[in-house]
Design an enzyme around this catalytic site. Structure first.
Site, PDB file in Angstrom:
ATOM      1  CG  ASP A   8      43.397   1.516 -57.176  1.00  0.00           C
ATOM      2  OD1 ASP A   8      44.072   1.079 -57.054  1.00  0.00           O
ATOM      3  OD2 ASP A   8      43.393   2.138 -56.503  1.00  0.00           O
ATOM      4  CG  HIS A   9      45.403   3.289 -60.683  1.00  0.00           C
ATOM      5  ND1 HIS A   9      43.386   3.352 -60.266  1.00  0.00           N
ATOM      6  CD2 HIS A   9      46.046   4.797 -61.000  1.00  0.00           C
ATOM      7  CE1 HIS A   9      44.310   5.390 -59.344  1.00  0.00           C
ATOM      8  NE2 HIS A   9      45.922   4.689 -60.153  1.00  0.00           N
ATOM      9  CB  CYS A  65      44.580   0.242 -54.365  1.00  0.00           C
ATOM     10  SG  CYS A  65      44.841   1.306 -52.289  1.00  0.00           S
ATOM     11  N   GLY A  66      47.518   0.783 -54.726  1.00  0.00           N
ATOM     12  CA  GLY A  66      49.309   1.290 -54.445  1.00  0.00           C
ATOM     13  C   GLY A  66      48.667   0.881 -53.288  1.00  0.00           C
ATOM     14  CB  THR A  67      48.681   3.107 -50.176  1.00  0.00           C
ATOM     15  OG1 THR A  67      47.782   3.092 -50.282  1.00  0.00           O
ATOM     16  CG2 THR A  67      49.826   3.694 -50.518  1.00  0.00           C
ATOM     17  N   GLY A  68      47.112  -0.147 -50.278  1.00  0.00           N
ATOM     18  CA  GLY A  68      46.349  -0.984 -49.434  1.00  0.00           C
ATOM     19  C   GLY A  68      45.456   0.241 -48.482  1.00  0.00           C
ATOM     20  CB  ILE A  69      46.356   3.741 -47.317  1.00  0.00           C
ATOM     21  CG1 ILE A  69      47.576   2.630 -46.504  1.00  0.00           C
ATOM     22  CG2 ILE A  69      45.630   4.684 -45.948  1.00  0.00           C
ATOM     23  CD1 ILE A  69      48.705   4.255 -46.662  1.00  0.00           C
ATOM     24  N   GLY A  70      43.914   2.911 -49.041  1.00  0.00           N
ATOM     25  CA  GLY A  70      42.565   4.301 -49.378  1.00  0.00           C
ATOM     26  C   GLY A  70      41.512   2.438 -49.684  1.00  0.00           C
ATOM     27  CG  MET A  71      41.085  -0.700 -51.842  1.00  0.00           C
ATOM     28  SD  MET A  71      40.349  -0.594 -52.898  1.00  0.00           S
ATOM     29  CE  MET A  71      40.892  -1.616 -54.773  1.00  0.00           C
ATOM     30  CG  HIS A  98      44.834 -11.808 -32.356  1.00  0.00           C
ATOM     31  ND1 HIS A  98      45.161 -10.952 -31.084  1.00  0.00           N
ATOM     32  CD2 HIS A  98      45.155 -12.701 -32.101  1.00  0.00           C
ATOM     33  CE1 HIS A  98      46.226 -11.702 -30.419  1.00  0.00           C
ATOM     34  NE2 HIS A  98      46.298 -12.832 -31.288  1.00  0.00           N
ATOM     35  NE  ARG A 133      43.837 -12.543 -25.429  1.00  0.00           N
ATOM     36  CZ  ARG A 133      44.037 -13.596 -25.592  1.00  0.00           C
ATOM     37  NH1 ARG A 133      43.599 -14.446 -24.833  1.00  0.00           N
ATOM     38  NH2 ARG A 133      45.375 -13.598 -26.165  1.00  0.00           N
ATOM     39  CG  HIS A 134      41.001 -12.844 -29.953  1.00  0.00           C
ATOM     40  ND1 HIS A 134      41.016 -11.329 -29.519  1.00  0.00           N
ATOM     41  CD2 HIS A 134      41.852 -13.361 -29.440  1.00  0.00           C
ATOM     42  CE1 HIS A 134      42.553 -11.708 -29.268  1.00  0.00           C
ATOM     43  NE2 HIS A 134      43.335 -12.473 -29.307  1.00  0.00           N
TER      44      HIS A 134
HETATM   45  C1  RB5 Z   1      46.404   5.400 -56.505  1.00  0.00           C
HETATM   46  O1  RB5 Z   1      47.093   6.125 -57.028  1.00  0.00           O
HETATM   47  C2  RB5 Z   1      46.403   5.518 -55.352  1.00  0.00           C
HETATM   48  O2  RB5 Z   1      46.394   6.883 -54.641  1.00  0.00           O
HETATM   49  C3  RB5 Z   1      45.288   4.414 -55.073  1.00  0.00           C
HETATM   50  O3  RB5 Z   1      45.873   2.784 -55.435  1.00  0.00           O
HETATM   51  C4  RB5 Z   1      45.408   4.436 -52.928  1.00  0.00           C
HETATM   52  O4  RB5 Z   1      47.055   3.893 -53.012  1.00  0.00           O
HETATM   53  C5  RB5 Z   1      45.036   5.077 -52.234  1.00  0.00           C
HETATM   54  O5  RB5 Z   1      45.028   4.005 -51.453  1.00  0.00           O
END
Ligand code: RB5
Length: 155
Positions: A8-9, A65-71, A98, A133-134
């Site tokens: 994303d951006h 993405c910004g954090t990788g979390i959303g992705m 693993h 196991r894995h």
């Molecule tokens: C965008 O501002 C941000 O929320 C996105 O890149 C990502 O970090 C979401 O998890």
């Protein structure tokens, strides 16, 4: 390998840096966007990358993405995807050995390009251990996926 990549951006600038790096390692890139740093929604870029992986049109996927979390959250909704959010070298190796992860997520706002490139190199080069196991644990993960896929169809 064929590597599908999406961002994303918040991950666009890092994607632009790692694409030529991945190509320099001898891999083919399928770049599924985004194409600039105008605000977009990360699920719209996670989905096509995961689709390429589950259909066998790409061997692996990389999402930024910004954090990788959303992705990583979006990617792990796709049946057949095992996505790891990785920001250190130890995890890059461990998640291949693993978890046999087929998608890697990273956050551009969390790590610099040098660490990101080294994570990618290790993640691409490390084979799954194939240890009993894995394999057994991954079969249990798959059973969860199958159970809830079935539950949503019968609602
Ligand atoms: C965008 O501002 C941000 O929320 C996105 O890149 C990502 O970090 C979401 O998890």
């Amino acid at each position: 390998m064929k590597i599908a990549i999406g961002a994303d951006h918040g991950g666009y600038s890092l994607k632009e840096i790692v694409v030529p790096y991945i190509q320099s390692l001898g891999h083919e890139i399928i770049d599924l966007g985004c194409d600039c740093n105008v605000s977009v929604d990360y699920p719209d870029y996670a989905m096509p990358v995961c689709d390429h992986v589950v259909k066998g049109e790409a061997d692996r996927g990389i999402l930024i993405c910004g954090t990788g979390i959303g992705m990583s959250i979006a990617a792990n909704k796709v049946a057949g995807i095992r996505c790891a959010l990785v920001h250190d070298l130890f995890s890059a190796q461990a998640t291949r050995e693993h978890n046999d992860t087929n998608v890697l997520a990273m956050g551009e706002r969390v790590i610099g390009p040098g660490v990101a490139q080294e994570i990618i190199r290790i993640w691409l080069e490390t084979p799954f251990s194939n240890s009993e196991r894995h394999v057994g644990r991954l079969n249990k993960v798959k059973a969860i996926e199958d159970k809830y896929a079935h539950a949503s169809k019968t609602e």
